[in-house]
Design a protein around this motif. Structure first.
Motif, PDB file in Angstrom:
ATOM      1  N   ARG A   8       0.802  -1.208   0.000  1.00  0.00           N
ATOM      2  CA  ARG A   8       0.000   0.000   0.000  1.00  0.00           C
ATOM      3  C   ARG A   8       0.847   1.276   0.000  1.00  0.00           C
ATOM      4  O   ARG A   8       0.418   2.301  -0.521  1.00  0.00           O
ATOM      5  CB  ARG A   8      -0.904   0.021   1.235  1.00  0.00           C
ATOM      6  CG  ARG A   8      -2.136  -0.789   1.047  1.00  0.00           C
ATOM      7  CD  ARG A   8      -2.734  -1.169   2.378  1.00  0.00           C
ATOM      8  NE  ARG A   8      -3.700  -2.224   2.154  1.00  0.00           N
ATOM      9  CZ  ARG A   8      -4.927  -2.007   1.737  1.00  0.00           C
ATOM     10  NH1 ARG A   8      -5.340  -0.769   1.556  1.00  0.00           N
ATOM     11  NH2 ARG A   8      -5.757  -2.985   1.508  1.00  0.00           N
ATOM     12  N   THR A   9       2.018   1.193   0.585  1.00  0.00           N
ATOM     13  CA  THR A   9       2.837   2.399   0.684  1.00  0.00           C
ATOM     14  C   THR A   9       3.233   2.944  -0.694  1.00  0.00           C
ATOM     15  O   THR A   9       2.976   4.114  -0.984  1.00  0.00           O
ATOM     16  CB  THR A   9       4.042   2.137   1.599  1.00  0.00           C
ATOM     17  OG1 THR A   9       3.532   1.697   2.860  1.00  0.00           O
ATOM     18  CG2 THR A   9       4.867   3.388   1.814  1.00  0.00           C
ATOM     19  N   ARG A  43      -5.292   1.858  -9.466  1.00  0.00           N
ATOM     20  CA  ARG A  43      -6.504   1.511  -8.704  1.00  0.00           C
ATOM     21  C   ARG A  43      -6.889   0.057  -8.936  1.00  0.00           C
ATOM     22  O   ARG A  43      -7.329  -0.641  -8.022  1.00  0.00           O
ATOM     23  CB  ARG A  43      -7.675   2.422  -9.107  1.00  0.00           C
ATOM     24  CG  ARG A  43      -7.575   3.810  -8.516  1.00  0.00           C
ATOM     25  CD  ARG A  43      -8.837   4.596  -8.877  1.00  0.00           C
ATOM     26  NE  ARG A  43      -8.643   6.020  -8.744  1.00  0.00           N
ATOM     27  CZ  ARG A  43      -8.829   6.691  -7.600  1.00  0.00           C
ATOM     28  NH1 ARG A  43      -9.189   6.046  -6.525  1.00  0.00           N
ATOM     29  NH2 ARG A  43      -8.630   7.985  -7.551  1.00  0.00           N
ATOM     30  N   GLN A  85      -5.671  16.384 -11.637  1.00  0.00           N
ATOM     31  CA  GLN A  85      -6.456  17.537 -11.193  1.00  0.00           C
ATOM     32  C   GLN A  85      -5.837  18.853 -11.657  1.00  0.00           C
ATOM     33  O   GLN A  85      -6.396  19.915 -11.429  1.00  0.00           O
ATOM     34  CB  GLN A  85      -6.549  17.560  -9.661  1.00  0.00           C
ATOM     35  CG  GLN A  85      -7.429  16.460  -9.073  1.00  0.00           C
ATOM     36  CD  GLN A  85      -7.387  16.477  -7.546  1.00  0.00           C
ATOM     37  OE1 GLN A  85      -7.406  17.532  -6.932  1.00  0.00           O
ATOM     38  NE2 GLN A  85      -7.315  15.301  -6.942  1.00  0.00           N
ATOM     39  N   GLN A 134      -3.414   6.057 -13.426  1.00  0.00           N
ATOM     40  CA  GLN A 134      -4.206   5.991 -12.208  1.00  0.00           C
ATOM     41  C   GLN A 134      -5.209   4.837 -12.244  1.00  0.00           C
ATOM     42  O   GLN A 134      -5.392   4.134 -11.248  1.00  0.00           O
ATOM     43  CB  GLN A 134      -4.941   7.310 -11.958  1.00  0.00           C
ATOM     44  CG  GLN A 134      -5.323   7.377 -10.499  1.00  0.00           C
ATOM     45  CD  GLN A 134      -6.166   8.554 -10.149  1.00  0.00           C
ATOM     46  OE1 GLN A 134      -7.103   8.864 -10.858  1.00  0.00           O
ATOM     47  NE2 GLN A 134      -5.832   9.188  -9.046  1.00  0.00           N
ATOM     48  N   LEU A 186       1.790   2.249  -3.552  1.00  0.00           N
ATOM     49  CA  LEU A 186       0.557   2.552  -4.289  1.00  0.00           C
ATOM     50  C   LEU A 186      -0.010   3.912  -3.890  1.00  0.00           C
ATOM     51  O   LEU A 186      -0.619   4.602  -4.696  1.00  0.00           O
ATOM     52  CB  LEU A 186      -0.490   1.474  -4.027  1.00  0.00           C
ATOM     53  CG  LEU A 186      -0.474   0.317  -4.994  1.00  0.00           C
ATOM     54  CD1 LEU A 186      -1.503  -0.717  -4.581  1.00  0.00           C
ATOM     55  CD2 LEU A 186      -0.767   0.800  -6.410  1.00  0.00           C
ATOM     56  N   ASN A 187       0.201   4.264  -2.629  1.00  0.00           N
ATOM     57  CA  ASN A 187      -0.253   5.571  -2.155  1.00  0.00           C
ATOM     58  C   ASN A 187       0.377   6.678  -2.991  1.00  0.00           C
ATOM     59  O   ASN A 187      -0.285   7.629  -3.404  1.00  0.00           O
ATOM     60  CB  ASN A 187       0.117   5.732  -0.681  1.00  0.00           C
ATOM     61  CG  ASN A 187      -0.568   6.925  -0.039  1.00  0.00           C
ATOM     62  OD1 ASN A 187      -1.752   7.163  -0.280  1.00  0.00           O
ATOM     63  ND2 ASN A 187       0.178   7.677   0.755  1.00  0.00           N
ATOM     64  N   SER A 188       1.680   6.519  -3.273  1.00  0.00           N
ATOM     65  CA  SER A 188       2.371   7.511  -4.092  1.00  0.00           C
ATOM     66  C   SER A 188       1.825   7.545  -5.514  1.00  0.00           C
ATOM     67  O   SER A 188       1.556   8.607  -6.065  1.00  0.00           O
ATOM     68  CB  SER A 188       3.864   7.171  -4.169  1.00  0.00           C
ATOM     69  OG  SER A 188       4.535   7.761  -3.095  1.00  0.00           O
ATOM     70  N   LEU A 247      -3.237  20.202 -10.425  1.00  0.00           N
ATOM     71  CA  LEU A 247      -2.730  20.958  -9.278  1.00  0.00           C
ATOM     72  C   LEU A 247      -1.258  21.314  -9.448  1.00  0.00           C
ATOM     73  O   LEU A 247      -0.756  22.251  -8.839  1.00  0.00           O
ATOM     74  CB  LEU A 247      -2.914  20.154  -7.989  1.00  0.00           C
ATOM     75  CG  LEU A 247      -4.367  19.906  -7.568  1.00  0.00           C
ATOM     76  CD1 LEU A 247      -4.423  19.058  -6.313  1.00  0.00           C
ATOM     77  CD2 LEU A 247      -5.094  21.219  -7.337  1.00  0.00           C
ATOM     78  N   ILE A 250      -2.947  14.112  -8.374  1.00  0.00           N
ATOM     79  CA  ILE A 250      -2.547  15.525  -8.338  1.00  0.00           C
ATOM     80  C   ILE A 250      -2.330  16.054  -9.755  1.00  0.00           C
ATOM     81  O   ILE A 250      -2.801  17.136 -10.123  1.00  0.00           O
ATOM     82  CB  ILE A 250      -1.262  15.683  -7.499  1.00  0.00           C
ATOM     83  CG1 ILE A 250      -1.616  15.582  -6.013  1.00  0.00           C
ATOM     84  CG2 ILE A 250      -0.553  16.992  -7.807  1.00  0.00           C
ATOM     85  CD1 ILE A 250      -0.425  15.567  -5.091  1.00  0.00           C
ATOM     86  N   ILE A 308      -1.063   6.455  -6.852  1.00  0.00           N
ATOM     87  CA  ILE A 308      -2.435   6.947  -6.982  1.00  0.00           C
ATOM     88  C   ILE A 308      -2.499   8.434  -6.602  1.00  0.00           C
ATOM     89  O   ILE A 308      -3.147   9.239  -7.272  1.00  0.00           O
ATOM     90  CB  ILE A 308      -3.392   6.110  -6.107  1.00  0.00           C
ATOM     91  CG1 ILE A 308      -3.464   4.686  -6.656  1.00  0.00           C
ATOM     92  CG2 ILE A 308      -4.779   6.738  -6.072  1.00  0.00           C
ATOM     93  CD1 ILE A 308      -4.262   3.731  -5.807  1.00  0.00           C
ATOM     94  N   GLY A 309      -1.770   8.795  -5.555  1.00  0.00           N
ATOM     95  CA  GLY A 309      -1.802  10.175  -5.084  1.00  0.00           C
ATOM     96  C   GLY A 309      -1.237  11.150  -6.101  1.00  0.00           C
ATOM     97  O   GLY A 309      -1.885  12.139  -6.460  1.00  0.00           O
ATOM     98  N   PHE A 310      -0.019  10.873  -6.589  1.00  0.00           N
ATOM     99  CA  PHE A 310       0.606  11.833  -7.507  1.00  0.00           C
ATOM    100  C   PHE A 310      -0.091  11.871  -8.864  1.00  0.00           C
ATOM    101  O   PHE A 310      -0.218  12.928  -9.480  1.00  0.00           O
ATOM    102  CB  PHE A 310       2.098  11.533  -7.669  1.00  0.00           C
ATOM    103  CG  PHE A 310       2.889  11.942  -6.448  1.00  0.00           C
ATOM    104  CD1 PHE A 310       2.925  13.271  -6.032  1.00  0.00           C
ATOM    105  CD2 PHE A 310       3.583  11.007  -5.701  1.00  0.00           C
ATOM    106  CE1 PHE A 310       3.633  13.652  -4.902  1.00  0.00           C
ATOM    107  CE2 PHE A 310       4.296  11.377  -4.572  1.00  0.00           C
ATOM    108  CZ  PHE A 310       4.322  12.711  -4.170  1.00  0.00           C
TER     109      PHE A 310
END
Lengths: 571, 120
Positions: free
Chosen positions: A355-356, A392, A370, A388, A358-360, A372, A367, A362-364
């Protein structure tokens, strides 16, 4: 020998409970210990002092005033071989531990290993015994699993580790049991015998020896396994522990040894062998006949003797086999528990480690999508969307594989609570509304007015509904998906029907098996792990419900759940 | 003035990710890479909310929560656990340990800021 009667002591009282001042008897006994004139030990033999307290059958004071029990048999056997002179110091469990901490005695029998204790005492490596806590109930109580304890009154030793462990266990299962704290084991069993409580918790050795006397029997509900050792003083002679380990290894490897003899003597139930009584009677009757016929027939006598010998031999072999099987079973239980622990640790670590990163990802990618971090051109937007989407998808795969591993390792537990089923269904349907809209599928929801509270695992039920909805939308290219829920025969009936590709009759049967996918070609059209329905089926079954499917190729499928309103009550 | 959030997270990428995302959503962020630094920052800055990773070196998230709870001046500051522990019972253990909320990693970048605001 002076002895104060004490309540049976808990295997694993925490250290904080040990601050008890020395009773006068203890002080007196210790004085005696250091009076050389009163010592009967040979001058050249090492003297080993051992604490004795009341916890039958592991260690206790027999009616004769001498120490007895499994731990005493073992230490006496070792002392005899090593020419140790044993000196016993009698008192309570807490006093014994206190003396051991100060180095006033060398050994305390029957001490469960804990990290806290390891800082204060020294332990050998080979456990003498494994114990666990067990639920005892009146015969025919029908208590077969932890879930059967819901609403029951349970007697448990006050301020003990088993009380804390049991509270955690029931909380984990969402069970409501009334806990009655009782100061000692004896009262615990007496209260259950008098039906003031429905069940009792004690360590398995105490229960084994005392439950039957109170008309109670052991249930299959066991928890909190621990290993039991001799604990030694950190300041005392350290070679004692190595010597104990060496002897234990030898004793345990030989089923004829004092170790198994002691186990059998103290914890075997009184099995009544029909055979020896009959053999004896037969012997006597035949003996009488022989006497009456004076010299009798030598041949007959030989035959009787041979038969008696044969039966004795069979009897001996049976006893041996019982001892052997008991040892094998204990070893198997220990091995299985160790394997379980390794497996669950591995699962937890894998889940965390995957998960660690994957967090990066999916998160980046989120971002960037969006905007951002600055605008993307349409090609970049499309490609980042793919990154993405894939991440997921990977997360969904990891979750599915972990779920199925947990199910197969028997570690999948429901967390049951009461919640509004209508709200839960509406929330889940909202999650897939965008996907349905994207394919122009008509998504309809019909929930009957009397659908209200459900008592089950909300998150897991939503996982099942979401899986059925995702499947329906995935396999439907045009038409509609209908979700309905109503009460039927006192159960909730929830169905998801679609006008999709449907399932051929030959594929309908294995659809709930793990890793089953109808289209297994490399270039197949529909993605997925093939685990979703298998997981859904297991979850629904654990909730006491069933899942059914009806389908016609080319016309669509209907998946229906029949779910008890309260999973805690069983099917 | 924008709301100040404290993020206690040892993984550099994750800290950067959450900081970037939440700053773009109008928060001011203080980052801490260890439980000890996090507690100091919390007492000094009195943030609107604290985002707390559970697996931290030396002092883990449970210990951090216990320490934060000892300070009356932080009463009412929600602690939101952001963690990748997703096994049976983890959620209950974390909430029992003093967390106001629980967000599972991987976070959803589209809804993360909104999820945080829900705990205000």
């Amino acid at each position: 020998m002076a002895f104060i009667r004490q309540e049976p002591c808990d295997d694993v009282f925490e250290l904080a409970d040990h601050r008890v001042r020395l009773s006068p008897v203890w002080s007196f006994l210790i004085l005696m210990l250091f009076f050389p004139g009163m010592s009967s030990a040979k001058a050249d033999d090492p003297v080993v002092t051992v604490g004795v307290y009341e916890n039958a059958p592991k260690v206790f004071v027999a009616e004769s005033g001498k120490p007895a029990g499994i731990f005493i048999d073992i230490i006496e056997h070792i002392a005899e071989r090593e020419d140790w002179t044993l000196r016993y110091v009698f008192g309570t469990w807490t006093e014994g531990l206190d003396l051991l901490a100060k180095g006033d005695i060398d050994l305390m029998p029957d001490v469960a290993y804990t990290a806290d204790r390891d800082r204060i005492y020294a332990f050998h490596k080979e456990p003498v015994l494994s114990s666990w806590f067990q639920i005892y109930a009146p015969k025919g109580s029908g208590i077969r699993s932890i879930l059967d304890l819901d609403g029951k009154r349970i007697a448990v030793l006050d301020h003990s580790v088993q009380e804390a462990a049991f509270v955690r266990l029931t909380a984990g299962f969402g069970i409501n049991a009334t806990i009655t704290p009782v100061p000692d084991y004896k009262t615990i069993f007496a209260m259950v015998a008098a039906r003031q409580c429905d069940a009792a918790i004690t360590n398995r050795f105490y229960g084994l020896v005392h439950a039957q006397k109170h008309g109670l029997e052991d249930t299959t509900v066991v928890f909190h396994p621990t290993n039991l050792f001799f604990a030694a003083s950190k300041s005392g002679p350290q070679h004692l522990l190595d010597t104990i380990d060496n002897h234990l290894l030898n004793l345990k490897s030989n089923t004829q040894s004092v170790y198994y003899g002691s186990l059998k003597r103290w914890i075997a139930e009184d099995v009544k062998y029909e055979l020896p009584a009959w053999v004896a009677t037969l012997g006597w009757v035949l003996g009488a006949v022989l006497l009456m016929s004076l010299a009798g027939s030598a041949l007959l006598k030989r035959q009787v003797n041979a038969r008696t010998r044969e039966l004795r031999q069979i009897n001996r072999e049976m006893e041996q086999r019982i001892v052997q099987r008991t040892a094998q079973l204990a070893a198997a239980v220990e091995k299985a528990q160790a394997a379980d622990r390794i497996k669950s640790t591995f699962l937890a670590t894998m889940s965390h480690e995957l998960r660690t990163p994957l967090n990066s990802i999916i998160g980046f990618s989120g971002i960037l999508l969006q905007g951002l971090a600055g605008p993307l051109n349409s090609e970049q937007q499309k490609q980042m969307g793919m990154v993405q989407g894939s991440a997921r998808h990977l997360l969904a795969l990891i979750n599915d594989v972990l779920d199925i591993s947990k199910i197969e390792a028997g570690q999948f537990a429901l967390s049951i609570s009461a919640f509004d089923l209508r709200e839960s269904i509406e929330k889940t349907v909202r999650l897939v509304t965008p996907a349905a809209a994207k394919k122009s599928i008509d998504l309809n929801l019909a929930i009957a007015d009397d659908v209200a509270t459900a008592t089950t695992d909300q998150r897991r039920l939503e996982q099942v509904i979401l899986n059925l909805l995702n499947n329906a939308i995935k396999f439907t290219d045009k038409g509609r998906v209908d979700v309905s829920c109503r009460i039927e025969n006192g159960q909730y009936r929830l169905s998801v029907s679609d006008t999709g590709i449907g399932i051929a009759p030959e594929h309908l049967q294995p659809i709930f098996e793990p890793f089953h996918q109808i289209d297994v070609r490399l270039g197949r059209k529909y993605e997925g792990t093939g685990l979703g329905l298998s997981i859904s089926k297991k979850i629904v079954e654990m909730m006491g419900g069933v899942i059914e499917v009806q389908s016609r190729l080319g016309q669509g499928s209907v998946f229906t759940l029949h779910l008890p309103m309260n999973s805690g009550e069983g099917p | 003035m924008s709301d100040v959030l404290l993020i206690i997270e040892d993984n550099e990428q994750n800290l950067y990710l959450m900081t970037f995302l939440l700053e773009k959503n109008g928060f001011a962020i203080i980052g801490a890479r260890s439980g000890f630094d996090g507690i100091q920052s919390a007492l000094h800055h009195k943030p609107r909310a604290i985002l707390l990773d559970i697996q931290l070196p030396e002092m883990d998230g449970y210990a951090v929560m216990a320490e934060l709870k000892r300070h009356r001046e932080l009463d009412g500051v929600p602690i939101i656990a952001v963690t990748s522990y997703a096994m049976v019972g983890d959620r209950d253990r974390i909430l029992a340990g003093g967390a106001t909320g629980y967000i599972e990693k991987p976070i959803n970048p589209d809804t993360f800021a909104e999820e945080i605001r829900r705990y205000f």
